[in-house]
Design an enzyme around this catalytic site. Structure first.
Site, PDB file in Angstrom:
ATOM      1  N   GLY A 114      65.938  79.603  16.445  1.00 19.10           N
ATOM      2  CA  GLY A 114      66.952  79.918  16.768  1.00 19.10           C
ATOM      3  C   GLY A 114      66.979  81.134  15.397  1.00 19.10           C
ATOM      4  O   GLY A 114      68.297  82.754  15.885  1.00 19.10           O
ATOM      5  N   PRO A 115      67.452  80.684  14.165  1.00 23.62           N
ATOM      6  CA  PRO A 115      67.278  81.836  13.191  1.00 23.62           C
ATOM      7  C   PRO A 115      67.050  82.885  13.182  1.00 23.62           C
ATOM      8  O   PRO A 115      67.419  83.903  12.300  1.00 23.62           O
ATOM      9  CB  PRO A 115      67.309  80.792  12.428  1.00 23.62           C
ATOM     10  CG  PRO A 115      67.294  79.402  12.029  1.00 23.62           C
ATOM     11  CD  PRO A 115      67.097  79.153  13.334  1.00 23.62           C
ATOM     12  N   GLU A 149      78.624  77.936  26.052  1.00 22.45           N
ATOM     13  CA  GLU A 149      78.514  76.516  26.757  1.00 22.45           C
ATOM     14  C   GLU A 149      78.556  75.744  25.577  1.00 22.45           C
ATOM     15  O   GLU A 149      77.505  76.267  25.010  1.00 22.45           O
ATOM     16  CB  GLU A 149      77.685  76.124  27.917  1.00 22.45           C
ATOM     17  CG  GLU A 149      78.621  75.225  28.372  1.00 22.45           C
ATOM     18  CD  GLU A 149      77.588  73.969  28.044  1.00 22.45           C
ATOM     19  OE1 GLU A 149      78.826  73.327  26.902  1.00 22.45           O
ATOM     20  OE2 GLU A 149      76.464  73.447  28.620  1.00 22.45           O
ATOM     21  N   LYS A 165      64.910  82.386  25.044  1.00 21.30           N
ATOM     22  CA  LYS A 165      64.525  81.782  24.142  1.00 21.30           C
ATOM     23  C   LYS A 165      64.591  80.651  23.920  1.00 21.30           C
ATOM     24  O   LYS A 165      65.698  80.087  23.982  1.00 21.30           O
ATOM     25  CB  LYS A 165      64.980  82.622  22.245  1.00 21.30           C
ATOM     26  CG  LYS A 165      64.592  81.729  21.203  1.00 21.30           C
ATOM     27  CD  LYS A 165      65.631  81.177  20.193  1.00 21.30           C
ATOM     28  CE  LYS A 165      66.104  80.154  20.527  1.00 21.30           C
ATOM     29  NZ  LYS A 165      65.231  78.953  20.090  1.00 21.30           N
ATOM     30  N   GLU A 193      81.420  65.817  17.534  1.00 21.88           N
ATOM     31  CA  GLU A 193      80.303  64.887  19.016  1.00 21.88           C
ATOM     32  C   GLU A 193      78.991  64.784  17.652  1.00 21.88           C
ATOM     33  O   GLU A 193      78.670  64.794  17.013  1.00 21.88           O
ATOM     34  CB  GLU A 193      79.845  66.690  19.630  1.00 21.88           C
ATOM     35  CG  GLU A 193      78.840  66.084  20.190  1.00 21.88           C
ATOM     36  CD  GLU A 193      78.703  67.710  20.718  1.00 21.88           C
ATOM     37  OE1 GLU A 193      78.817  67.890  22.799  1.00 21.88           O
ATOM     38  OE2 GLU A 193      78.140  68.361  20.187  1.00 21.88           O
ATOM     39  N   CYS A 245      75.901  67.401  26.612  1.00 23.63           N
ATOM     40  CA  CYS A 245      77.642  67.823  26.675  1.00 23.63           C
ATOM     41  C   CYS A 245      78.867  67.817  26.940  1.00 23.63           C
ATOM     42  O   CYS A 245      79.688  67.604  26.260  1.00 23.63           O
ATOM     43  CB  CYS A 245      77.851  70.040  26.355  1.00 23.63           C
ATOM     44  SG  CYS A 245      76.693  69.463  28.320  1.00 23.63           S
ATOM     45  N   VAL A 257      64.518  84.258  15.962  1.00 27.26           N
ATOM     46  CA  VAL A 257      64.460  84.488  17.743  1.00 27.26           C
ATOM     47  C   VAL A 257      65.569  85.282  17.929  1.00 27.26           C
ATOM     48  O   VAL A 257      65.919  85.593  18.679  1.00 27.26           O
ATOM     49  CB  VAL A 257      63.126  83.817  18.619  1.00 27.26           C
ATOM     50  CG1 VAL A 257      63.899  84.655  19.906  1.00 27.26           C
ATOM     51  CG2 VAL A 257      62.161  84.252  17.743  1.00 27.26           C
ATOM     52  N   GLY A 278      60.394  80.743  19.927  1.00 30.47           N
ATOM     53  CA  GLY A 278      60.554  80.690  18.221  1.00 30.47           C
ATOM     54  C   GLY A 278      61.767  79.793  17.883  1.00 30.47           C
ATOM     55  O   GLY A 278      62.651  79.220  18.637  1.00 30.47           O
TER      56      GLY A 278
END
Length: 477
Positions: free
Chosen positions: A202-203, A244, A169, A378, A278, A205, A200
């Protein structure tokens, strides 16, 4: 670039929903493509295909798996200019960096995974036992938008090299380069079901993948908050998880370092990929006695940064990925000033001469303390903060510098600078982070990458990256 299919069982397949997600160009704020808005039913079909394909792929000799990964690397390299432009338009990455890192590191990931995967000792004898390293089964890879191709490669190449099958995904914000990779996977003739793509949100798929009982392993890269959600969701089936996550990484400058050399490098590192990295070194930890010199050098380096159209080869800082991300970064800058930080350059106002695009001024904040949100949260934009430790005594200033470097819930990366390499390495050993640069040491795609503390768990790249996707079995003889 309007895609209307997902990739299941070796075939481009219509999804179960006709809803789509638009992809916005970061520099123009216009729609440049779209992808299907996948559903849990699509996830179920993809996982089923991966489950069916697993026995055959796991039994495929490692050199044969490696050969197909090298074919993928070759195809990525041939399409490099097209892929770099796609990523630049999706993410805002300056085109030069997109060629070198976004695409170049993805190619390397497939090549190194092939090399490591074909030579790895999957069976080892020891007294009275045979120790086997075996693939987990079905791996779900949930990847971010900031390095959309490289982060996929870091997971997919090693998972496949180890003999796992994959359901991917990609980020819905920047999925176009991943669709190009999927076309390559199809062209090189991977067996049906070995590699599957469901686009799609995150919430929907992502959650369906994390919860699915036939997914054996979830590898996620993204924010720490979402990482917590993935962990809670996956806990129901006790599947293996690799995370990660975020970072707030320090550059520790010891009193004997050459500031004229170090500070411009620190600024450039903080602004890497427009600050959307990141492991970007976004905190500059320096001796208080050299404050004026540090501030002057940081201001000059930031103000010399060329901001503009990311498709121009001279641009060093492009737009952020979205309006939402731009506003988030601007809020951080304003709140830092409200909490007492000194704005050396930049700020929350829109850059001049750029009426379109999600741009943020290259910003440097000084006098930042651990009491300020910007010190430990962050930002994910072109914002460098400067923190100071006392250096008016010979004993103890290293302890203070290390304590300040470690004063964050994260532990993804760090850097140390000193005229004495051994001294710098000694300080690096004391910093709680997964990777530490010493005197400008460069990124090594064969070395393990991952974080301490709330920066996650597990490692990517090289032998460690392969082993992450291998289960351990002992056979007693």
């Amino acid at each position: 670039m309007h895609h209307r299919h997902i990739y299941l069982d070796g075939t481009w397949t219509p999804p179960t929903s006709t809803e789509v997600i638009d992809v916005i160009e970061a520099a123009t704020e216009t729609v440049i493509g779209s992808v299907p808005d996948g559903t849990p039913q699509d996830v179920d079909a993809a996982v089923g295909a991966a489950r069916r394909a697993f026995p055959g792929w796991a039994d495929t000799p490692a050199p044969r798996r490696a050969a197909q990964l090298r074919e993928v690397a070759d195809a990525l390299e041939r399409r490099g200019p097209h892929l770099a432009e796609l990523i630049t338009r999706e993410v805002g990455t300056p085109i030069g960096f997109a060629h070198m890192a976004q695409v170049g590191l993805a190619v390397l990931a497939f090549r190194i995974a092939a090399e490591v995967g074909e030579s790895y000792p999957y069976e080892r004898g020891q007294p009275q036992s045979l120790v086997l390293r075996e693939p987990f089964g079905v791996v779900a890879a949930i990847t971010p938008w900031n390095y959309p191709l490289f982060q996929v490669a870091a997971k997919a190449a090693y998972a496949l090299a180890a003999g796992n099958t994959l359901v991917l995904k990609p980020s819905e914000v920047a999925p176009l380069s991943v669709y190009a990779l999927t076309e390559i996977m199809d062209e090189v003739g991977l067996p049906p079901g070995v590699f599957n793509l469901v686009s799609g949100t995150g919430p929907v798929v992502g959650q369906a993948l994390a919860a699915h009982p036939d997914v054996d392993f979830v590898s996620f890269t993204g924010s720490t908050d979402v990482g917590r959600t993935v962990t809670r969701t996956a806990a129901g089936t006790i599947k293996r998880i690799a995370l990660e996550l975020g970072g707030k990484s320090p550059t520790v400058v010891l009193p004997d370092a050459d500031l004229a050399d170090v500070v411009p490098r620190a600024v450039a590192s903080a602004f890497l990929n427009n600050g959307q990295t990141c492991c970007a070194l976004t905190r500059l930890v320096v001796p208080r006695g050299r404050k004026d010199e540090v501030e002057r050098a940081a201001r000059e380096a930031a103000e010399a940064t060329r901001v503009g159209d990311p498709l121009l080869p001279t641009t060093q800082l492009g737009p952020l990925v979205s309006a939402q991300q731009r506003e988030r970064v601007r809020r951080h800058i304003r709140r830092a000033q409200e909490q007492g930080a000194t704005l050396l350059t930049g700020g929350a106002e829109p850059p001049e001469g750029l009426p379109h695009g999600y741009y943020v001024r290259p910003t440097v904040l000084s006098d930042v303390t651990t009491a300020m949100d910007v010190q430990h949260e962050e930002v994910f934009g072109p914002v460098l903060v400067i923190e100071y430790y006392d250096d008016d005594h010979d004993d103890g200033h290293e302890d203070e510098a290390v304590a300040l470097a470690n004063a964050t819930p994260y532990g993804l990366a760090a850097a140390v600078w000193s005229a004495d390499r051994d001294r710098a390495v000694g300080v690096a050993r004391r910093i709680r982070a997964g990777q530490v640069e010493v005197n400008g040491g460069t990124f090594n795609p064969r070395a393990p990458f991952g974080g301490y503390k709330q920066s996650g768990n597990g490692r990517e790249h090289g032998v460690f990256g392969l082993e992450e996707f291998l289960e351990t079995k002992s056979v007693q003889l």
